[in-house]
Design a protein around this motif. Structure first.
Motif, mmCIF file in Angstrom:
data_model
loop_
_atom_site.group_PDB
_atom_site.id
_atom_site.type_symbol
_atom_site.label_atom_id
_atom_site.label_comp_id
_atom_site.label_asym_id
_atom_site.label_seq_id
_atom_site.Cartn_x
_atom_site.Cartn_y
_atom_site.Cartn_z
ATOM 1 N N ARG A 1 9.998 42.588 56.554
ATOM 2 C CA ARG A 1 10.032 42.115 57.933
ATOM 3 C C ARG A 1 9.531 40.676 58.023
ATOM 4 O O ARG A 1 8.701 40.259 57.208
ATOM 5 C CB ARG A 1 9.173 43.005 58.818
ATOM 6 C CG ARG A 1 9.750 44.405 58.992
ATOM 7 C CD ARG A 1 8.878 45.223 59.873
ATOM 8 N NE ARG A 1 7.599 45.394 59.159
ATOM 9 C CZ ARG A 1 6.567 46.048 59.622
ATOM 10 N NH1 ARG A 1 6.606 46.587 60.806
ATOM 11 N NH2 ARG A 1 5.459 46.165 58.923
ATOM 12 N N LYS B 1 15.677 41.092 54.260
ATOM 13 C CA LYS B 1 15.507 41.107 55.712
ATOM 14 C C LYS B 1 16.603 41.917 56.420
ATOM 15 O O LYS B 1 16.274 42.774 57.251
ATOM 16 C CB LYS B 1 15.449 39.668 56.248
ATOM 17 C CG LYS B 1 15.180 39.565 57.727
ATOM 18 C CD LYS B 1 15.096 38.096 58.140
ATOM 19 C CE LYS B 1 15.062 37.943 59.627
ATOM 20 N NZ LYS B 1 15.145 36.528 60.018
ATOM 21 N N TYR C 1 15.631 36.832 50.430
ATOM 22 C CA TYR C 1 15.013 37.380 51.642
ATOM 23 C C TYR C 1 16.024 37.408 52.788
ATOM 24 O O TYR C 1 16.220 38.439 53.429
ATOM 25 C CB TYR C 1 13.797 36.536 52.015
ATOM 26 C CG TYR C 1 13.244 36.818 53.397
ATOM 27 C CD1 TYR C 1 12.566 37.991 53.656
ATOM 28 C CD2 TYR C 1 13.402 35.893 54.426
ATOM 29 C CE1 TYR C 1 12.046 38.243 54.922
ATOM 30 C CE2 TYR C 1 12.886 36.139 55.683
ATOM 31 C CZ TYR C 1 12.213 37.316 55.931
ATOM 32 O OH TYR C 1 11.712 37.566 57.179
#
Length: 164
Positions: free
Chosen positions: A70, A64, A59
């Protein structure tokens, strides 16, 4: 309920962790690769020691920065999520050892239990390990002191705007 200070917890990092655990374990089963299930256990254990989601780096470093996922930062307690990951680590470790020792029914059953619980959390918003943590809090056991965020059922993902 007593007043407590909640921390900021990025539930997108937790969800990514759960989805990677699910995907790798399904691949391990399909291709009958015990080492992949053991790798998942190792990463969950490492994450437990470091107090981060074991696959949170996916992530943080991939999803991200590219905007593919998000942040979902909520007021929450990180401790129940860490405890849940540790329980997953224990089940995955016992499952992996069982697989390596030839007890494939037990081993894959434990792996699939982790898959099912991770899926319930990732897609249903209910963390069984967190619910266990909050249940243990009622017994005043050392290390189990947090209460769910106000207005949140124990184990459920807090709503945005949960009181801090």
């Amino acid at each position: 309920m007593t007043s407590q200070t909640l921390q900021k917890v990025d539930h997108s990092a937790l969800k990514t962790n759960q989805i990677v655990i699910i995907a790798l374990n399904i691949l391990a089963f399909i291709f009958n690769q015990y080492w992949l299930a053991a790798f998942v256990a190792l990463m969950m254990g490492l994450g437990s020691v470091l107090k981060v989601p074991g696959f949170g780096f996916v992530y943080k470093n991939l999803l991200k920065p590219r905007g593919w996922m998000r942040p979902d930062v909520l007021n929450d307690n990180p401790e129940p999520h860490r405890f849940a990951q540790f329980l997953g680590f224990v089940f995955m470790t016992v499952g992996s050892i069982s697989l390596f020792l030839g007890a494939s029914v037990l081993g894959w059953s434990l792996v699939w239990l982790v898959v099912a619980l991770a899926a319930l959390n990732a897609f249903g918003g209910f963390c069984v390990g967190c619910a266990v943590y909050y249940s243990l809090t009622r017994f005043n056991l050392p290390g189990f002191s947090k209460q769910p965020p106000e207005g949140t059922f124990p184990g459920m993902k807090p709503k945005a705007g949960a009181s801090a």
